[in-house]
Enzyme design. Structure first.
Site, PDB file in Angstrom:
ATOM      1  CB  SER A 298      -1.054  -0.006   1.329  1.00 59.37           C
ATOM      2  OG  SER A 298      -1.720   1.065   1.134  1.00 59.37           O
TER       3      SER A 298
ATOM      4  CG  ASP B 288      -2.898  -0.597  -2.292  1.00 55.51           C
ATOM      5  OD1 ASP B 288      -2.798   0.672  -2.047  1.00 55.51           O
ATOM      6  OD2 ASP B 288      -3.536  -1.490  -1.557  1.00 55.51           O
TER       7      ASP B 288
END
Length: 455
Positions: A105, A250
């Site tokens: 992420s 992401d």
């Protein structure tokens, strides 16, 4: 023993904490657990595997695919795709039993992680993750011959289908361009949405100014994206954009910047979208789901707008669980994880950007004006170190101090004490009508915690 899975999958330093061997074993263990639970039925199971562009994702993705195939699962490798894109493909393709995303992420490039989606594109429950962790070292009978899973590489169709889905949610297609006339600056964080984010906004008619959309495997999240919006703030002003949006690595989160370069956080974005949906009669139960970390200013603004709020623990998975359990349609986090359950099963940065833009067009108002409706109370956070974090919810002195602080703040402030998941730290958060009051109350409470719970 510490739990292997965190709030968003398994995450750590790539090739040290998160290794190819672990990825291989997790793939096989996930197949065994989901198969044993009857979630594969009687057909040959199929999985979708995607990743963000960080370098270690190449080896970890290959390992996960191999682990799944070794357990008899056919795998579609979709390559670089945002997390919500993998969730979407998992949810909408017939016969897909699970999805896997390789990503850390917003974390730095050297980290990576592995998270799973069950059939329907939803994250696994905690107990299922624990079952997978428990089966990592077990002996098992491997399939052979034609029973071994096959791995196929998607040629880009998954990304195209995802973009088509995204723009359809605001009524855009090859003929209808609802965002025509808007100039939007986009910071792609050199991440998974470097192609898809600008493509979706352009397909919906926007004039797009793009930065940080040249991933090389090493530059993901590097001084850019939602965790470092400074570049975007400057570009929005310099390019005279209507506003800007920033994704993380992401692309499951989005923050915005107004025309003057002022940051618009996830709380404000949720408030803007909630009021828009309520005006359209599409906000389920006229309720917004937030976490305990959302600013009280959002809660008060929603109350004034006739919108209720429900609070959950920190983590978009807990927001989603509450939304699914009670039938709510909008929820998220201050960090920019925003879930619109009518269109997706997880936080989606590009989806958020599209709907923010659509709200700007429909209202005829600037982002700055829309965000101004969402108040933001001054907030102070103090980390109290080297204390017994487990006693914070039970110590009589601490509880009495919290009660006194809450009485002092009244309806225009609040107190939140949270324990760190990994360190002997208690986080004292105070919101108040003024910064001076927030600082004073936080310092006083921190002193009580320090004196009562010192190790």
């Amino acid at each position: 023993m510490a739990r292997l899975f965190g709030t968003d999958g398994v995450r750590g330093l790539a090739n040290k904490d998160v290794t190819a061997e672990l990825a291989l074993d997790l793939g096989a263990a996930a197949a065994h657990v989901l198969g044993a639970r009857g979630e594969f039925g009687t057909h040959r199971p199929r999985a979708v595997v995607g990743r963000d562009p960080r370098a270690s994702g190449e080896l970890l993705s290959a390992a996960v695919c191999s682990g799944l195939a070794s357990a008899g699962v056919d795998v579609i490798d979709v390559g670089v795709l945002p997390t919500p894109g993998v969730a979407y493909v998992s949810a909408t393709n017939a016969g897909i039993d699970l999805g896997v995303m390789i990503s850390a992420s917003h974390n730095p490039m050297h980290d990576n992680g592995i998270k799973f989606f069950a059939r329907g594109g939803v994250k696994l429950a905690d107990d299922v993750e624990d079952q997978i962790a428990a089966r990592l070292d077990e002996e098992w009978e491997r399939p052979t011959g034609e029973e071994v899973g096959r791995i196929t590489v998607d040629a880009g169709r998954a990304g195209e289908a995802y973009v088509e889905h995204l723009i359809s949610t605001i009524g855009a297609d090859q003929y209808t361009k609802p965002l025509h006339g808007l100039r939007i600056a986009v910071d792609c964080a050199n991440g998974a949405a470097s192609d898809i984010g600008p493509a979706a906004l352009r397909a919906a008619g926007a004039d797009v100014v793009v930065i940080n959309a040249s991933p090389d495997g090493l530059n993901i999240n590097e001084k850019c994206g939602s965790t470092h919006p400074e570049q975007l703030q400057a570009v929005v002003v310099a390019s005279e954009a209507d506003f800007g949006v920033a994704f993380d690595g992401d692309a499951d989160r989005c923050l915005a910047v107004d025309h003057g370069g002022v940051l618009v956080d996830g709380d404000q974005l949720m408030g803007i979208l909630a009021m828009g949906l309520k005006d359209e009669g599409r906000l389920a139960h006229d309720t917004l789901v937030v976490t305990v970390m959302s600013n009280l200013g959002l809660v008060l603004a929603m109350r004034d707008a006739g919108i209720g709020t429900v609070q959950t623990g920190v983590g978009d998975r807990y927001v989603l669980e509450e939304m699914r359990a009670s039938g709510y349609s909008l929820g998220g986090e201050q960090s920019g994880h925003i879930i619109m359950s009518e269109h997706g099963t997880t936080g989606d940065g590009v989806l958020t950007a599209l709907h923010l833009a659509a709200r700007v067009k429909a209202s005829g108002r600037r982002v700055a004006d829309l965000a101004a409706q969402i108040g933001h109370l001054p907030q102070t956070l103090v980390n109290v170190k080297d204390v017994d974090k487990h006693a914070v919810s039970q110590d009589a002195g601490v509880l009495a101090a919290v009660a006194e602080a809450e009485n002092q703040l009244g309806d225009t402030g609040r107190v939140l004490l949270r324990s760190s998941g990994t360190e002997p730290v208690v986080r004292v958060m105070v919101e108040a009508a003024t910064q001076k009051q927030a600082d004073a109350v936080a310092d006083e409470l921190a002193g009580v915690v320090r004196s009562r719970l010192a190790l």
